[in-house]
Design a protein around this motif. Sequence first.
Motif, PDB file in Angstrom:
ATOM      1  N   VAL A  63       7.356   5.771  -5.017  1.00  9.55           N
ATOM      2  CA  VAL A  63       6.279   5.531  -6.037  1.00  9.55           C
ATOM      3  C   VAL A  63       6.275   3.862  -5.910  1.00  9.55           C
ATOM      4  O   VAL A  63       5.176   3.228  -6.403  1.00  9.55           O
ATOM      5  CB  VAL A  63       6.660   5.916  -7.692  1.00  9.55           C
ATOM      6  CG1 VAL A  63       8.049   5.339  -8.026  1.00  9.55           C
ATOM      7  CG2 VAL A  63       5.639   5.677  -8.503  1.00  9.55           C
ATOM      8  N   TYR A  64       7.160   3.200  -5.496  1.00  6.33           N
ATOM      9  CA  TYR A  64       7.189   1.761  -5.376  1.00  6.33           C
ATOM     10  C   TYR A  64       6.441   1.268  -4.147  1.00  6.33           C
ATOM     11  O   TYR A  64       6.515   0.030  -3.872  1.00  6.33           O
ATOM     12  CB  TYR A  64       8.836   1.130  -5.362  1.00  6.33           C
ATOM     13  CG  TYR A  64       9.506   1.558  -6.678  1.00  6.33           C
ATOM     14  CD1 TYR A  64       9.095   1.143  -7.712  1.00  6.33           C
ATOM     15  CD2 TYR A  64      10.457   2.689  -6.546  1.00  6.33           C
ATOM     16  CE1 TYR A  64       9.732   1.277  -9.148  1.00  6.33           C
ATOM     17  CE2 TYR A  64      10.973   3.145  -7.885  1.00  6.33           C
ATOM     18  CZ  TYR A  64      10.544   2.461  -9.176  1.00  6.33           C
ATOM     19  OH  TYR A  64      11.126   2.788 -10.123  1.00  6.33           O
ATOM     20  N   ARG A  65       5.974   2.372  -3.225  1.00  8.83           N
ATOM     21  CA  ARG A  65       5.134   1.493  -2.016  1.00  8.83           C
ATOM     22  C   ARG A  65       4.032   0.798  -2.647  1.00  8.83           C
ATOM     23  O   ARG A  65       3.770  -0.094  -2.261  1.00  8.83           O
ATOM     24  CB  ARG A  65       4.700   2.991  -1.233  1.00  8.83           C
ATOM     25  CG  ARG A  65       5.546   3.351  -0.215  1.00  8.83           C
ATOM     26  CD  ARG A  65       5.063   4.134   0.597  1.00  8.83           C
ATOM     27  NE  ARG A  65       4.941   5.429   0.043  1.00  8.83           N
ATOM     28  CZ  ARG A  65       4.523   6.534   0.669  1.00  8.83           C
ATOM     29  NH1 ARG A  65       3.932   6.495   1.974  1.00  8.83           N
ATOM     30  NH2 ARG A  65       4.618   7.675  -0.010  1.00  8.83           N
ATOM     31  N   ASN A  66       3.249   1.506  -3.756  1.00 10.93           N
ATOM     32  CA  ASN A  66       2.214   0.831  -4.174  1.00 10.93           C
ATOM     33  C   ASN A  66       2.507  -0.536  -4.713  1.00 10.93           C
ATOM     34  O   ASN A  66       1.742  -1.599  -4.594  1.00 10.93           O
ATOM     35  CB  ASN A  66       1.395   1.627  -5.713  1.00 10.93           C
ATOM     36  CG  ASN A  66       0.739   2.782  -4.641  1.00 10.93           C
ATOM     37  OD1 ASN A  66       0.408   2.762  -3.574  1.00 10.93           O
ATOM     38  ND2 ASN A  66       0.612   3.744  -5.624  1.00 10.93           N
ATOM     39  N   PHE A  67       3.675  -0.930  -5.484  1.00 11.79           N
ATOM     40  CA  PHE A  67       4.115  -2.135  -5.842  1.00 11.79           C
ATOM     41  C   PHE A  67       4.263  -3.104  -4.671  1.00 11.79           C
ATOM     42  O   PHE A  67       3.828  -4.210  -4.802  1.00 11.79           O
ATOM     43  CB  PHE A  67       5.219  -2.002  -6.760  1.00 11.79           C
ATOM     44  CG  PHE A  67       5.696  -3.345  -7.206  1.00 11.79           C
ATOM     45  CD1 PHE A  67       5.169  -3.961  -7.856  1.00 11.79           C
ATOM     46  CD2 PHE A  67       7.122  -3.801  -6.481  1.00 11.79           C
ATOM     47  CE1 PHE A  67       5.908  -5.420  -8.397  1.00 11.79           C
ATOM     48  CE2 PHE A  67       7.604  -5.122  -6.672  1.00 11.79           C
ATOM     49  CZ  PHE A  67       6.936  -5.686  -7.811  1.00 11.79           C
ATOM     50  N   ALA A  68       4.856  -2.631  -3.730  1.00 14.38           N
ATOM     51  CA  ALA A  68       5.241  -3.450  -2.444  1.00 14.38           C
ATOM     52  C   ALA A  68       3.918  -3.758  -1.595  1.00 14.38           C
ATOM     53  O   ALA A  68       3.641  -4.895  -1.397  1.00 14.38           O
ATOM     54  CB  ALA A  68       5.771  -2.614  -1.434  1.00 14.38           C
ATOM     55  N   VAL A  69       3.005  -2.859  -1.596  1.00 17.33           N
ATOM     56  CA  VAL A  69       1.580  -3.271  -1.072  1.00 17.33           C
ATOM     57  C   VAL A  69       0.967  -4.277  -1.849  1.00 17.33           C
ATOM     58  O   VAL A  69       0.299  -5.215  -1.381  1.00 17.33           O
ATOM     59  CB  VAL A  69       0.616  -2.165  -0.755  1.00 17.33           C
ATOM     60  CG1 VAL A  69      -0.742  -2.366  -0.752  1.00 17.33           C
ATOM     61  CG2 VAL A  69       1.363  -1.218  -0.013  1.00 17.33           C
ATOM     62  N   MET A  70       0.877  -4.038  -3.393  1.00 10.19           N
ATOM     63  CA  MET A  70       0.399  -5.050  -4.029  1.00 10.19           C
ATOM     64  C   MET A  70       0.883  -6.271  -4.197  1.00 10.19           C
ATOM     65  O   MET A  70       0.174  -7.603  -3.973  1.00 10.19           O
ATOM     66  CB  MET A  70       0.274  -4.556  -5.581  1.00 10.19           C
ATOM     67  CG  MET A  70      -0.610  -5.012  -6.685  1.00 10.19           C
ATOM     68  SD  MET A  70      -0.509  -4.063  -8.140  1.00 10.19           S
ATOM     69  CE  MET A  70       1.136  -4.437  -8.879  1.00 10.19           C
ATOM     70  N   MET A  71       2.397  -6.660  -4.131  1.00 11.57           N
ATOM     71  CA  MET A  71       3.093  -7.954  -4.079  1.00 11.57           C
ATOM     72  C   MET A  71       2.869  -8.521  -2.609  1.00 11.57           C
ATOM     73  O   MET A  71       2.700  -9.588  -2.637  1.00 11.57           O
ATOM     74  CB  MET A  71       4.552  -7.423  -4.159  1.00 11.57           C
ATOM     75  CG  MET A  71       5.442  -8.678  -4.246  1.00 11.57           C
ATOM     76  SD  MET A  71       6.974  -8.254  -4.497  1.00 11.57           S
ATOM     77  CE  MET A  71       7.740  -9.944  -4.210  1.00 11.57           C
ATOM     78  N   SER A  72       2.517  -7.687  -1.701  1.00  8.40           N
ATOM     79  CA  SER A  72       2.271  -8.345  -0.365  1.00  8.40           C
ATOM     80  C   SER A  72       0.859  -8.884  -0.294  1.00  8.40           C
ATOM     81  O   SER A  72       0.814 -10.008   0.101  1.00  8.40           O
ATOM     82  CB  SER A  72       2.286  -7.422   0.766  1.00  8.40           C
ATOM     83  OG  SER A  72       3.627  -6.556   0.780  1.00  8.40           O
ATOM     84  N   LYS A  73      -0.082  -8.187  -1.028  1.00  2.75           N
ATOM     85  CA  LYS A  73      -1.365  -8.875  -1.034  1.00  2.75           C
ATOM     86  C   LYS A  73      -1.463 -10.112  -1.556  1.00  2.75           C
ATOM     87  O   LYS A  73      -1.955 -11.069  -1.309  1.00  2.75           O
ATOM     88  CB  LYS A  73      -2.338  -7.697  -1.417  1.00  2.75           C
ATOM     89  CG  LYS A  73      -2.647  -6.632  -0.132  1.00  2.75           C
ATOM     90  CD  LYS A  73      -3.683  -5.608  -1.243  1.00  2.75           C
ATOM     91  CE  LYS A  73      -4.036  -4.459   0.108  1.00  2.75           C
ATOM     92  NZ  LYS A  73      -4.952  -3.632  -0.757  1.00  2.75           N
ATOM     93  N   GLY A  74      -0.757 -10.188  -3.049  1.00  2.00           N
ATOM     94  CA  GLY A  74      -0.697 -11.193  -3.806  1.00  2.00           C
ATOM     95  C   GLY A  74       0.049 -12.227  -3.029  1.00  2.00           C
ATOM     96  O   GLY A  74      -0.313 -13.551  -3.065  1.00  2.00           O
ATOM     97  N   LEU A  75       0.925 -12.133  -2.241  1.00  2.00           N
ATOM     98  CA  LEU A  75       1.798 -13.119  -1.526  1.00  2.00           C
ATOM     99  C   LEU A  75       0.850 -13.795  -0.554  1.00  2.00           C
ATOM    100  O   LEU A  75       0.765 -15.078  -0.067  1.00  2.00           O
ATOM    101  CB  LEU A  75       2.994 -12.579  -1.035  1.00  2.00           C
ATOM    102  CG  LEU A  75       3.910 -13.654  -0.124  1.00  2.00           C
ATOM    103  CD1 LEU A  75       4.445 -14.659  -0.938  1.00  2.00           C
ATOM    104  CD2 LEU A  75       5.326 -12.699   0.260  1.00  2.00           C
ATOM    105  N   ASP A  76       0.171 -12.853   0.253  1.00  6.64           N
ATOM    106  CA  ASP A  76      -0.773 -13.194   1.283  1.00  6.64           C
ATOM    107  C   ASP A  76      -1.807 -14.078   0.527  1.00  6.64           C
ATOM    108  O   ASP A  76      -2.318 -15.062   1.320  1.00  6.64           O
ATOM    109  CB  ASP A  76      -1.170 -11.911   1.837  1.00  6.64           C
ATOM    110  CG  ASP A  76      -2.299 -12.412   3.126  1.00  6.64           C
ATOM    111  OD1 ASP A  76      -1.812 -12.941   3.991  1.00  6.64           O
ATOM    112  OD2 ASP A  76      -3.470 -12.040   3.095  1.00  6.64           O
ATOM    113  N   ALA A  77      -2.390 -13.764  -0.416  1.00  6.02           N
ATOM    114  CA  ALA A  77      -3.444 -14.471  -1.242  1.00  6.02           C
ATOM    115  C   ALA A  77      -2.756 -15.940  -1.428  1.00  6.02           C
ATOM    116  O   ALA A  77      -3.467 -16.916  -1.060  1.00  6.02           O
ATOM    117  CB  ALA A  77      -4.071 -13.935  -2.281  1.00  6.02           C
TER     118      ALA A  77
END
Length: 82
Positions: A63-77
Amino acid sequence: MTANVKIEALGNENKLITFAILEGEILNLYTSFKADLQVMDAGYAKWSIEYEKANESAPDPEVYRNFAVMMSKGLDAYLSRA
């Protein structure tokens, strides 16, 4: 879900951050929970999770995969603006 997180390790050479969960609801399911975020030379983020279930009925932490993806996108931005 909330958690108190500590950055346990920073690796400039291998572009790695290790997060450790100190307290929060997640520790009702897992007695220990750590996540590594490594930025690869190809420009993508690699996440790995180390955990120990509190009991056999605790789910795998997919379930934490979505969180990891969201955090990665935020960090990238954030880093793209710098």
